[in-house]
Design an enzyme around this catalytic site. Sequence first.
Site, PDB file in Angstrom:
ATOM      1  N   GLN A 104       0.488  -1.178   0.266  1.00 14.45           N
ATOM      2  CA  GLN A 104      -0.017   0.021   0.087  1.00 14.45           C
ATOM      3  C   GLN A 104       0.634   0.707   0.093  1.00 14.45           C
ATOM      4  OE1 GLN A 104      -3.848  -0.309   3.343  1.00 14.45           O
ATOM      5  NE2 GLN A 104      -2.040  -1.761   3.534  1.00 14.45           N
ATOM      6  N   ASN A 105       2.726   0.880   0.554  1.00 15.77           N
ATOM      7  CA  ASN A 105       3.044   1.857   0.321  1.00 15.77           C
ATOM      8  C   ASN A 105       3.262   2.738  -0.850  1.00 15.77           C
ATOM      9  OD1 ASN A 105       2.726   1.447   2.762  1.00 15.77           O
ATOM     10  ND2 ASN A 105       4.952   0.695   2.781  1.00 15.77           N
ATOM     11  N   HIS A 122      -1.300   1.596  -4.191  1.00 17.91           N
ATOM     12  CA  HIS A 122      -1.687   3.236  -3.798  1.00 17.91           C
ATOM     13  C   HIS A 122      -0.657   4.067  -4.399  1.00 17.91           C
ATOM     14  CE1 HIS A 122      -4.380   2.031   0.216  1.00 17.91           C
ATOM     15  NE2 HIS A 122      -4.664   1.480  -0.890  1.00 17.91           N
ATOM     16  N   THR A 191       0.273  -2.854   8.810  1.00  9.77           N
ATOM     17  CA  THR A 191      -0.696  -2.319   8.566  1.00  9.77           C
ATOM     18  C   THR A 191      -2.486  -2.445   9.496  1.00  9.77           C
ATOM     19  OG1 THR A 191      -2.700  -2.285   6.734  1.00  9.77           O
ATOM     20  CG2 THR A 191      -1.701  -4.562   6.980  1.00  9.77           C
TER      21      THR A 191
END
Length: 249
Positions: A104-105, A122, A191
């Site tokens: 997600q980083n 993302h 996360t």
Amino acid sequence: MLDELNQKEGLRRALLNFRRVVVLTGAGISAESGVPTFREKGGLWGKYNPEELATARAFQKNPQLVWEWYQWRRWLISEVKPNPGHYAIAEMERLFDDFSLITQNVDGLHRAAGSMIVLEMHGNIMRNKCFDCGKVFDGINLKDKEPPRCDGCGGLYRPDVVWFGEMLPSDVLYAAFQSTQSCELFFSIGTSALVHPAASLPIEAMHSGAYVIEINPQPTVISHSVDHTFLGPSGEILPQIVDFIKANR
Ligand code: BJW
Ligand code: ZN
């Protein structure tokens, strides 16, 4: 060596025998590199409400504020290096026959650590795209004090990241769910597992029968449902897991 690795037979078997492996990472994997997480005390949302910064509406309302926040984060990220957690994951790519890394980083630290294939759900903070026409511009200039304008349509540059209410890149999303649904071992690392659709992946893995391991210094909303939680920093836990696999296979 972590006691759990020798005491819990299911965990031991999963690490040593399973070959189809998925790793999902969040902001916590980069915390030990010095990149602040989002939701913790002192994190990136500390001063602002997420809706004030990470939405298209926020950018339309105040492009300068949003731009400055991202330029500051870009500078911060350009100054940091991967940590032992990133390097351990790059090594896992070589240890397992079928391995997928989903992050997600937006900081690019997995690639900097040597991970070859990274599904960035993302986007990536080190790219811009036009707010109006979507044209992507590789490379950034830390000296840009305000958002430059698109050479095609004159729209404002914005970071090529996924904000709340925006669709994720469909090819990345498809690949992430495909690998999750067919894996035997799934790691959820660093996360809070609050932001969807990324947060659906560990649940999807459980439903598909995978063994799910979480690594996080704090319990999260999924801790009670996963097969095992290592309560600790990923930069310390992951290298021990990799060493354990190499020593016992
Ligand atoms: C350590 C550590 C150490 C510390 N070692 N660990 C279903 C249900 C409910 C809502 C929705 C849903 N589906 C969609 C939604 C809406 C929304 C959403 O999920 N909202 C929730 C908040 C409720 N999702 C979206 O809008 C997504 N789009 C979408 O679904 O499109 C379809 C659609 C469109 C229109 C309408 C409806 C649907 C897009 C989500 C985009 C998220 N974007 C951000 C910003 C990216 C750009 C940027 O970087 O600025 O992504 S928000 C932010 O959160 C960022 C992160 O990637 C993401 C996740 O955060 P993460 O990584 O988990 O960080 P933290 O801070 O929360 O947690 C860090 C953890 O690390 C903590 O647990 C620590 O303990 C731990 N830690 N040190 C290991 N050393
Ligand atoms: Zn444009």
